[in-house]
Write a protein that holds these residues in place. Structure first.
Motif, mmCIF file in Angstrom:
data_model
loop_
_atom_site.group_PDB
_atom_site.id
_atom_site.type_symbol
_atom_site.label_atom_id
_atom_site.label_comp_id
_atom_site.label_asym_id
_atom_site.label_seq_id
_atom_site.Cartn_x
_atom_site.Cartn_y
_atom_site.Cartn_z
ATOM 1 N N ASP A 191 0.821 -1.213 0.000
ATOM 2 C CA ASP A 191 0.000 0.000 0.000
ATOM 3 C C ASP A 191 0.855 1.263 0.000
ATOM 4 O OD1 ASP A 191 -2.195 -1.564 0.059
ATOM 5 O OD2 ASP A 191 -3.018 -0.769 1.919
ATOM 6 N N ASN A 192 0.216 2.339 -0.391
ATOM 7 C CA ASN A 192 0.875 3.627 -0.386
ATOM 8 C C ASN A 192 -0.193 4.694 -0.182
ATOM 9 O OD1 ASN A 192 3.019 5.365 -0.565
ATOM 10 N ND2 ASN A 192 3.526 4.892 -2.690
ATOM 11 N N ARG A 208 -4.876 6.202 1.138
ATOM 12 C CA ARG A 208 -4.139 4.956 1.287
ATOM 13 C C ARG A 208 -4.808 3.841 0.509
ATOM 14 N NH1 ARG A 208 -1.548 2.382 6.643
ATOM 15 N NH2 ARG A 208 -0.808 0.492 5.660
ATOM 16 N N GLY A 209 -4.005 3.129 -0.269
ATOM 17 C CA GLY A 209 -4.553 2.039 -1.074
ATOM 18 C C GLY A 209 -3.433 1.321 -1.797
ATOM 19 N N PRO A 210 -3.788 0.313 -2.617
ATOM 20 C CA PRO A 210 -2.777 -0.422 -3.373
ATOM 21 C C PRO A 210 -1.934 0.511 -4.247
ATOM 22 C CG PRO A 210 -4.958 -1.431 -3.610
ATOM 23 C CD PRO A 210 -5.160 -0.132 -2.899
ATOM 24 N N LYS A 211 -0.677 0.129 -4.484
ATOM 25 C CA LYS A 211 0.210 0.977 -5.283
ATOM 26 C C LYS A 211 -0.303 1.155 -6.718
ATOM 27 C CE LYS A 211 4.158 0.771 -2.256
ATOM 28 N NZ LYS A 211 5.480 0.284 -1.861
#
Ligand code: CTP
Ligand code: CA
Length: 227
Positions: A191-192, A208-211
């Motif tokens: 995540d990023n 915030r969530g998957p790259k």
């Protein structure tokens, strides 16, 4: 994750993406470098291919499989990364510098391994590496050459937005993706979360969530700047 349902809004565009972290040799077995898994850069490459771009991925010390459909150039040092990125950028429409570039390198490199002795080791003298992103911005400004869209990445800790805005201006890029470091985010995690600073515009928050989602948010900002 199967990459379906994306717009083909990068079709017909050549995009250069750098990923990973450069390493500078101290001797044949040791290096100084930056911590980076390459995951965000690879997510950018994968999603750009899915959106129709012709992608060159310059990967510095990344141990991930090549993303399908991208041309991958593997490099080690900052000098090698610089050469590969500048060469690919000549014909590119956009460049995204997601790589963590070593700011310094040993001023000289030992040809043979430094051995332990009874005394303390000699200090390692460092010298500054060229700033590739700033160079891309300068080339464009001074020679009108190179990519139409230049994107930088930055991991900031303290005064995140003020540091980011100063960096955006200093580097002459169009977008600066500022990662929020800490709280188990960024390095090596799937995540990023980020704030994208926009030259002459309002910042865009990426939750915030998957790259891959962070990558798509970057392309959402790049695509309209290419047409
Ligand atoms: N970058 C680069 N060449 C360098 C250092 C950084 O192209 N020698 C690029 C990175 O790939 C990134 C952006 O510049 O896209 C910002 O990197 P960062 O390390 O945050 O910036 P620096 O100018 O090195 O500042 P700092 O002192 O905060 O490390
Ligand atoms: Ca740096």
């Amino acid at each position: 994750r199967v990459l379906r349902g994306r717009p083909r809004d990068l079709a017909g565009h050549k995009i250069v993406i750098s990923a990973g972290g450069t390493r500078e040799a101290i001797d044949p077995v040791r290096f100084i470098g930056n911590r980076s898994s390459g995951l965000q850069g690879y997510a950018l490459a994968r999603t750009a291919v899915a959106r129709g771009a012709e992608v060159t991925l310059v990967a510095a010390n990344v141990s991930l499989p090549d993303p399908a459909g991208a041309a991958v150039v593997r490099v080690g040092s900052t000098a090698e990364l610089r050469e590969a990125v500048l060469a690919a950028s000549e014909k590119a429409d956009a460049v995204v510098m997601a790589a963590a570039v070593a700011d310094f390198r040993p001023a000289s490199r030992h040809e043979s391994k430094i051995k332990k002795t009874d005394g303390e080791p000699d200090p390692i003298h460092l010298t500054k590496n060229p700033d590739i992103l700033a160079e891309l911005g300068r080339l464009r400004r001074e020679a009108g050459a190179g990519p139409r869209v230049i994107v930088g990445f930055a991991a900031e800790t303290d005064d995140v937005l003020a540091n980011g805005q100063a960096k955006l201006a200093r580097k002459g890029c169009d977008l600066l993706v500022v990662n929020q470091v800490g709280e188990g985010l960024a390095f090596g995690t799937p995540d990023n979360a980020a704030t994208v600073l926009v030259a002459g515009g309002e910042p865009v928050e990426v939750p915030r969530g998957p790259k891959d989602d962070v990558a798509d948010a970057v392309w959402d900002l790049v695509a309209p700047r290419l047409s």
